[in-house]
Design a protein around this motif. Structure first.
Motif, PDB file in Angstrom:
ATOM      1  N   ILE A   2      -6.268   7.060  -5.747  1.00 21.98           N
ATOM      2  CA  ILE A   2      -5.734   5.708  -5.658  1.00 21.98           C
ATOM      3  C   ILE A   2      -6.350   4.795  -6.709  1.00 21.98           C
ATOM      4  O   ILE A   2      -5.665   3.975  -7.303  1.00 21.98           O
ATOM      5  CB  ILE A   2      -5.954   5.129  -4.244  1.00 21.98           C
ATOM      6  CG1 ILE A   2      -5.107   5.898  -3.251  1.00 21.98           C
ATOM      7  CG2 ILE A   2      -5.603   3.656  -4.187  1.00 21.98           C
ATOM      8  CD1 ILE A   2      -5.364   5.544  -1.821  1.00 21.98           C
ATOM      9  N   SER A   5      -4.579   4.796  -9.884  1.00 23.37           N
ATOM     10  CA  SER A   5      -3.155   4.482  -9.812  1.00 23.37           C
ATOM     11  C   SER A   5      -2.841   2.996  -9.959  1.00 23.37           C
ATOM     12  O   SER A   5      -1.737   2.642 -10.341  1.00 23.37           O
ATOM     13  CB  SER A   5      -2.582   4.949  -8.467  1.00 23.37           C
ATOM     14  OG  SER A   5      -2.728   6.337  -8.328  1.00 23.37           O
ATOM     15  N   PHE A   6      -3.816   2.133  -9.651  1.00 25.25           N
ATOM     16  CA  PHE A   6      -3.543   0.703  -9.612  1.00 25.25           C
ATOM     17  C   PHE A   6      -4.613  -0.082 -10.366  1.00 25.25           C
ATOM     18  O   PHE A   6      -5.752   0.354 -10.479  1.00 25.25           O
ATOM     19  CB  PHE A   6      -3.489   0.208  -8.158  1.00 25.25           C
ATOM     20  CG  PHE A   6      -2.487   0.939  -7.316  1.00 25.25           C
ATOM     21  CD1 PHE A   6      -1.129   0.760  -7.510  1.00 25.25           C
ATOM     22  CD2 PHE A   6      -2.891   1.822  -6.335  1.00 25.25           C
ATOM     23  CE1 PHE A   6      -0.197   1.433  -6.740  1.00 25.25           C
ATOM     24  CE2 PHE A   6      -1.972   2.503  -5.560  1.00 25.25           C
ATOM     25  CZ  PHE A   6      -0.619   2.313  -5.768  1.00 25.25           C
ATOM     26  N   THR A  10      -4.474  -5.379  -8.005  1.00 24.07           N
ATOM     27  CA  THR A  10      -3.683  -4.763  -6.935  1.00 24.07           C
ATOM     28  C   THR A  10      -4.592  -4.157  -5.878  1.00 24.07           C
ATOM     29  O   THR A  10      -4.367  -4.329  -4.677  1.00 24.07           O
ATOM     30  CB  THR A  10      -2.722  -3.706  -7.503  1.00 24.07           C
ATOM     31  OG1 THR A  10      -1.841  -4.347  -8.436  1.00 24.07           O
ATOM     32  CG2 THR A  10      -1.914  -3.035  -6.410  1.00 24.07           C
ATOM     33  N   ASP A  39      -1.958   3.589   3.941  1.00 26.34           N
ATOM     34  CA  ASP A  39      -0.881   4.424   3.397  1.00 26.34           C
ATOM     35  C   ASP A  39       0.371   3.588   3.135  1.00 26.34           C
ATOM     36  O   ASP A  39       1.040   3.760   2.115  1.00 26.34           O
ATOM     37  CB  ASP A  39      -0.543   5.576   4.344  1.00 26.34           C
ATOM     38  CG  ASP A  39      -1.589   6.666   4.352  1.00 26.34           C
ATOM     39  OD1 ASP A  39      -2.432   6.716   3.425  1.00 26.34           O
ATOM     40  OD2 ASP A  39      -1.573   7.484   5.301  1.00 26.34           O
ATOM     41  N   VAL A  42      -0.195   1.465   0.031  1.00 25.65           N
ATOM     42  CA  VAL A  42      -0.081   2.276  -1.187  1.00 25.65           C
ATOM     43  C   VAL A  42       1.390   2.523  -1.514  1.00 25.65           C
ATOM     44  O   VAL A  42       1.810   2.383  -2.669  1.00 25.65           O
ATOM     45  CB  VAL A  42      -0.853   3.603  -1.031  1.00 25.65           C
ATOM     46  CG1 VAL A  42      -0.517   4.581  -2.157  1.00 25.65           C
ATOM     47  CG2 VAL A  42      -2.360   3.338  -0.991  1.00 25.65           C
ATOM     48  N   GLN A  43       2.178   2.876  -0.515  1.00 26.35           N
ATOM     49  CA  GLN A  43       3.605   3.110  -0.746  1.00 26.35           C
ATOM     50  C   GLN A  43       4.278   1.855  -1.281  1.00 26.35           C
ATOM     51  O   GLN A  43       5.097   1.921  -2.203  1.00 26.35           O
ATOM     52  CB  GLN A  43       4.285   3.556   0.550  1.00 26.35           C
ATOM     53  CG  GLN A  43       3.921   4.944   0.986  1.00 26.35           C
ATOM     54  CD  GLN A  43       4.537   5.295   2.335  1.00 26.35           C
ATOM     55  OE1 GLN A  43       5.384   4.579   2.869  1.00 26.35           O
ATOM     56  NE2 GLN A  43       4.110   6.413   2.899  1.00 26.35           N
ATOM     57  N   CYS A  44       3.935   0.720  -0.734  1.00 21.85           N
ATOM     58  CA  CYS A  44       4.496  -0.552  -1.173  1.00 21.85           C
ATOM     59  C   CYS A  44       4.125  -0.815  -2.632  1.00 21.85           C
ATOM     60  O   CYS A  44       4.977  -1.148  -3.456  1.00 21.85           O
ATOM     61  CB  CYS A  44       3.977  -1.668  -0.272  1.00 21.85           C
ATOM     62  SG  CYS A  44       4.609  -3.309  -0.648  1.00 21.85           S
ATOM     63  N   ALA A  45       2.854  -0.652  -2.944  1.00 23.58           N
ATOM     64  CA  ALA A  45       2.384  -0.910  -4.307  1.00 23.58           C
ATOM     65  C   ALA A  45       2.991   0.070  -5.308  1.00 23.58           C
ATOM     66  O   ALA A  45       3.286  -0.307  -6.445  1.00 23.58           O
ATOM     67  CB  ALA A  45       0.863  -0.837  -4.349  1.00 23.58           C
ATOM     68  N   ARG A  46       3.196   1.304  -4.904  1.00 22.77           N
ATOM     69  CA  ARG A  46       3.820   2.293  -5.809  1.00 22.77           C
ATOM     70  C   ARG A  46       5.259   1.918  -6.150  1.00 22.77           C
ATOM     71  O   ARG A  46       5.781   2.330  -7.177  1.00 22.77           O
ATOM     72  CB  ARG A  46       3.768   3.688  -5.189  1.00 22.77           C
ATOM     73  CG  ARG A  46       2.398   4.300  -5.294  1.00 22.77           C
ATOM     74  CD  ARG A  46       2.386   5.762  -4.954  1.00 22.77           C
ATOM     75  NE  ARG A  46       1.058   6.298  -5.186  1.00 22.77           N
ATOM     76  CZ  ARG A  46       0.460   7.179  -4.417  1.00 22.77           C
ATOM     77  NH1 ARG A  46       1.075   7.654  -3.346  1.00 22.77           N
ATOM     78  NH2 ARG A  46      -0.744   7.604  -4.706  1.00 22.77           N
ATOM     79  N   LYS A  47       5.881   1.134  -5.299  1.00 22.52           N
ATOM     80  CA  LYS A  47       7.238   0.644  -5.577  1.00 22.52           C
ATOM     81  C   LYS A  47       7.209  -0.598  -6.457  1.00 22.52           C
ATOM     82  O   LYS A  47       8.247  -1.175  -6.750  1.00 22.52           O
ATOM     83  CB  LYS A  47       7.957   0.314  -4.265  1.00 22.52           C
ATOM     84  CG  LYS A  47       8.226   1.509  -3.394  1.00 22.52           C
ATOM     85  CD  LYS A  47       8.862   1.072  -2.087  1.00 22.52           C
ATOM     86  CE  LYS A  47       8.996   2.231  -1.122  1.00 22.52           C
ATOM     87  NZ  LYS A  47       9.459   1.777   0.189  1.00 22.52           N
ATOM     88  N   THR A  50       3.498  -5.667  -5.383  1.00 21.70           N
ATOM     89  CA  THR A  50       2.052  -5.828  -5.311  1.00 21.70           C
ATOM     90  C   THR A  50       1.607  -7.247  -4.960  1.00 21.70           C
ATOM     91  O   THR A  50       0.412  -7.531  -5.000  1.00 21.70           O
ATOM     92  CB  THR A  50       1.406  -5.402  -6.642  1.00 21.70           C
ATOM     93  OG1 THR A  50       1.944  -6.211  -7.699  1.00 21.70           O
ATOM     94  CG2 THR A  50       1.669  -3.931  -6.938  1.00 21.70           C
TER      95      THR A  50
END
Length: 74
Positions: A2, A5-6, A10, A39, A42-47, A50
């Protein structure tokens, strides 16, 4: 991982939302609950969502799902 990834902003927003949602809850230190919410964040931020508002909404939705699944198990 993680962290890779950000960006820092974020990650800080995600941590702030997680802490705010869990603070004061009797089960707020429950690792499974925190992981469940994280979780969703993380899913929200991956979309690409943020903002604090978007992350808070995702976290609140996760809490609602947790409550429903908790009631089903009882």
């Amino acid at each position: 991982m993680i962290l890779e990834s950000f960006d820092r902003r974020t990650l800080a927003s995600m941590e702030a939302v997680l802490e705010r949602l869990c603070q004061g809850r009797p089960d707020g230190v429950n690792h499974e609950l925190r992981s469940f919410i994280a979780d969703s964040l993380v899913q929200c931020a991956r979309k690409g969502q943020t903002t604090l508002d978007a992350l808070t909404e995702a976290g609140e939705a996760a809490l609602a799902r947790w409550a429903i699944s908790d009631r089903k198990q009882a």
